[in-house]
Design a protein around this motif. Structure first.
Motif, PDB file in Angstrom:
ATOM      1  N   THR A 115       0.826  -1.211   0.000  1.00 44.79           N
ATOM      2  CA  THR A 115       0.000   0.000   0.000  1.00 44.79           C
ATOM      3  C   THR A 115       0.859   1.259   0.000  1.00 44.79           C
ATOM      4  OG1 THR A 115      -1.746  -1.155   1.217  1.00 44.79           O
ATOM      5  CG2 THR A 115      -1.827   1.249   1.201  1.00 44.79           C
ATOM      6  N   LEU A 177       2.325  11.534  -2.296  1.00 38.99           N
ATOM      7  CA  LEU A 177       2.674  10.124  -2.172  1.00 38.99           C
ATOM      8  C   LEU A 177       4.185   9.931  -2.179  1.00 38.99           C
ATOM      9  CD1 LEU A 177       0.158   8.617  -4.768  1.00 38.99           C
ATOM     10  CD2 LEU A 177      -0.237   9.113  -2.342  1.00 38.99           C
ATOM     11  N   LEU A 185       2.040   0.742 -10.552  1.00 39.22           N
ATOM     12  CA  LEU A 185       1.128   1.280  -9.544  1.00 39.22           C
ATOM     13  C   LEU A 185      -0.311   1.090  -9.999  1.00 39.22           C
ATOM     14  CD1 LEU A 185       1.363   4.650  -7.671  1.00 39.22           C
ATOM     15  CD2 LEU A 185      -0.628   4.213  -9.121  1.00 39.22           C
ATOM     16  N   THR A 186      -1.172   0.735  -9.053  1.00 37.74           N
ATOM     17  CA  THR A 186      -2.610   0.662  -9.301  1.00 37.74           C
ATOM     18  C   THR A 186      -3.321   1.584  -8.318  1.00 37.74           C
ATOM     19  OG1 THR A 186      -2.545  -1.631 -10.070  1.00 37.74           O
ATOM     20  CG2 THR A 186      -4.658  -0.827  -9.260  1.00 37.74           C
ATOM     21  N   TYR A 187      -4.310   2.334  -8.829  1.00 40.02           N
ATOM     22  CA  TYR A 187      -5.188   3.039  -7.893  1.00 40.02           C
ATOM     23  C   TYR A 187      -6.642   2.714  -8.213  1.00 40.02           C
ATOM     24  CZ  TYR A 187      -5.808   6.945 -11.324  1.00 40.02           C
ATOM     25  OH  TYR A 187      -6.095   7.720 -12.418  1.00 40.02           O
ATOM     26  N   CYS A 189     -10.698   3.879  -6.961  1.00 37.59           N
ATOM     27  CA  CYS A 189     -11.480   4.880  -6.242  1.00 37.59           C
ATOM     28  C   CYS A 189     -12.916   4.860  -6.752  1.00 37.59           C
ATOM     29  CB  CYS A 189     -10.888   6.278  -6.433  1.00 37.59           C
ATOM     30  SG  CYS A 189     -11.665   7.563  -5.423  1.00 37.59           S
ATOM     31  N   ARG A 252     -10.560   1.838 -11.725  1.00 36.85           N
ATOM     32  CA  ARG A 252      -9.274   1.200 -11.468  1.00 36.85           C
ATOM     33  C   ARG A 252      -8.308   1.540 -12.600  1.00 36.85           C
ATOM     34  NH1 ARG A 252     -10.052  -4.035 -12.007  1.00 36.85           N
ATOM     35  NH2 ARG A 252      -8.393  -4.875 -13.320  1.00 36.85           N
ATOM     36  N   PHE A 286      -1.500  12.865  -5.763  1.00 34.81           N
ATOM     37  CA  PHE A 286      -2.758  12.311  -6.255  1.00 34.81           C
ATOM     38  C   PHE A 286      -3.884  13.262  -5.874  1.00 34.81           C
ATOM     39  CE2 PHE A 286      -6.532   9.687  -6.385  1.00 34.81           C
ATOM     40  CZ  PHE A 286      -6.346   9.002  -7.578  1.00 34.81           C
ATOM     41  N   SER A 304      -7.724   3.578  -2.837  1.00 38.70           N
ATOM     42  CA  SER A 304      -6.606   2.691  -2.519  1.00 38.70           C
ATOM     43  C   SER A 304      -5.558   2.807  -3.612  1.00 38.70           C
ATOM     44  CB  SER A 304      -7.092   1.244  -2.399  1.00 38.70           C
ATOM     45  OG  SER A 304      -6.011   0.374  -2.112  1.00 38.70           O
ATOM     46  N   ILE A 305      -4.299   3.051  -3.207  1.00 38.16           N
ATOM     47  CA  ILE A 305      -3.192   3.180  -4.150  1.00 38.16           C
ATOM     48  C   ILE A 305      -2.101   2.220  -3.702  1.00 38.16           C
ATOM     49  CG2 ILE A 305      -1.542   4.766  -5.207  1.00 38.16           C
ATOM     50  CD1 ILE A 305      -3.376   7.086  -4.370  1.00 38.16           C
ATOM     51  N   TYR A 306      -1.649   1.349  -4.594  1.00 39.41           N
ATOM     52  CA  TYR A 306      -0.706   0.317  -4.173  1.00 39.41           C
ATOM     53  C   TYR A 306       0.176  -0.121  -5.337  1.00 39.41           C
ATOM     54  CZ  TYR A 306      -4.540  -2.505  -6.117  1.00 39.41           C
ATOM     55  OH  TYR A 306      -5.527  -3.019  -6.930  1.00 39.41           O
TER      56      TYR A 306
END
Length: 309
Positions: A115, A177, A185-187, A189, A252, A286, A304-306
């Motif tokens: 995360t 961030l 990276l994936t986000y 929301c 996503r 972000f 969520s950003i991971y």
């Protein structure tokens, strides 16, 4: 004359009671020995605020926070820290009337896994601004009175983050961030434009062009003019995906910084593939926003950003 003597004695007694005792300070969160991650609220509590000039919080023996008025809460960003690393903290309450007070030293261990940042907007009081998790205002829009945690409107849980912009001034809120070494990276929301709101929504990485102008790259636009979703990598791409007011959509975005490419899904439906993305170091901020040029509100939730493989 007798009444006067009683009054004077009463004042002396009150002064003596209020002056007795020692100033004390305690760290009430986080718990000693706990496993923590994300943004951590370090909270100090004092025995008497009227004796307290200021409270300082030290992490690993370095001053990290100073506050002269209650509440004494510091939002500690643990995302840049190594998993399994151990950190100590304590507080000092300074007083001009009493001896300075020292809290016990506590220790915590860090774990964030993959995360980079997350916020479900459930930890806040309804009507408050979510500053505790690192959010800050980029563009004012309709002002802080109209941007807050909204209770009873949510994709998950019971709360979401509501933003309101104006015709000539969008509302934009960001969080910085830690992205050193991030290659993929994936986000995710959730986004909803209410039925009563005639605007669009924009989320992604914010870039300031000059003091009065900014843009978003590697993001997604719910365009009000054509009611479709656009993807913004380095350029604008219309996907043809139609959205409706009053409906939650889960966005996503997967970014591959090694190849400068991006893929986008809306509620599990892929709407863009292998588009050209802006390089990672273009922005580490972000942002969530209302669409420029239109007055209205947008709700965001479950961010969520991971990192991903």
């Amino acid at each position: 004359m007798r009444a006067t003597r009683v009054y004077c004695v009463f004042l002396v007694i009150v002064w003596c009671v209020c002056s007795s005792g020692n100033l004390e300070v305690e760290l009430t969160t986080p718990a000693d020995g706990s496993l923590v991650g994300g943004r951590v609220a370090i909270t100090a509590d004092v025995s008497a605020t009227y004796w307290t000039d200021s409270v300082h919080i030290f992490i690993n023996d370095s001053l990290s926070f100073s506050e002269s008025s209650y509440p004494y809460v510091f939002s500690w960003d643990t995302y840049p820290l190594q998993d399994s690393s151990r950190h100590t903290m304590y507080a000092i309450a300074y007083s001009s009337d009493k001896d300075d007070a020292y809290s016990d030293t506590i220790s915590v261990t860090i774990y964030n896994g993959a995360t980079i940042f997350a916020d479900d907007f459930e930890q806040y009081v309804a009507g408050d601004y979510p500053w505790l998790n690192g959010w800050y205002t980029i563009w004012d829009g309709a002002g802080d009175d109209y941007t807050y945690i909204e209770q009873g409107v949510a994709f998950g849980g019971s709360s979401s983050f509501k933003l309101r912009g104006l015709d000539d001034w969008p509302r934009t809120d960001g969080v910085d961030l830690y992205m050193v070494g991030v290659n993929k990276l994936t986000y995710e929301c959730a986004v909803m434009i209410p039925d009563y709101s005639y605007t669009g929504a924009l989320l992604g990485f914010y870039v300031e062009l000059d003091p009065t102008l900014g843009t978003v790259v590697n993001g997604v636009l719910f365009d009000y003019a054509d009611s479709t979703v656009h993807v913004r990598g380095t350029t604008n791409y219309s996907t043809g995906f139609t959205w409706q007011r009053g409906t939650w959509y889960l966005v996503r975005v997967e970014l591959d910084y090694g190849n400068d490419s991006m893929d986008v899904w809306i509620s599990d439906q892929q709407i863009a593939s292998n588009l050209v993305a802006a390089p990672r170091d273009t922005s580490h901020t972000f942002a969530l926003a209302t669409e420029y040029g239109i007055n209205g509100s947008v709700n965001y939730d479950e961010l969520s950003i991971y990192e991903h493989d």
